[in-house]
Design a protein around this motif. Structure first.
Motif: not given
Length: 144
Positions: A8-24, A26-38
């Motif tokens: 569950f933690q892995i799934a939550e980190d990958f699909w639901g967590h907004t990131g530990t450093t920032s919710s956006e 910095i380089c693209t303004g894209m949400p961190f989780r979307d960048l990671t997923r992509g």
């Protein structure tokens, strides 16, 4: 922590967590989780295209696995170094694991990476042996 909690933690980190450093990011303004997923999911189609269009000459199996293990250990050491310097784990799952479980986790990840290497080698040989037989007008011999 049970295996279900870890999954569950892995799934939550990958699909639901907004990131530990920032919710956006910095380089693209894209949400961190979307960048990671992509970044983690768009690689597969390109790997499959490359595998089909480019023959890779693999080193001997022992040299290839040694190189993969060296890379994996180097990456794990880098992740641990970042935690040592910053106090933050790059992968939030690691902060919930005890030191002994972390060692087992890192060893298991190294084994999985080696399995991926072997699967890639087998697929590459299968694809290109088949292609070679088609070009030569022969039928591929069965391995049964």
């Amino acid at each position: 922590m049970t295996s279900d909690d870890v999954a569950f933690q892995i799934a939550e980190d990958f699909w639901g967590h907004t990131g530990t450093t920032s919710s956006e990011c910095i380089c693209t303004g894209m949400p961190f989780r979307d960048l990671t997923r992509g970044l983690h999911t768009t690689v597969l189609p390109f790997v499959l295209i490359e595998m089909r269009t480019t023959h890779h000459q693999y080193p001997s199996r022992s040299c290839g696995l040694a190189a993969v293990c060296t890379f994996a250990v180097g990456y794990i050491l880098w992740v641990c170094w970042i935690h040592h310097v910053t106090g933050v784990w790059v992968y939030p799952l690691l902060e919930h694991l005890s030191p002994g479980v972390k060692i087992i986790f890192f060893a298991a990840v190294t084994v999985v990476i080696n399995i991926f290497y072997l699967v890639g080698e087998v697929l590459n040989n299968y694809i290109w042996d088949t292609q070679k037989c088609i070009e030569e007008g022969k039928e591929k011999p069965k391995l049964d």
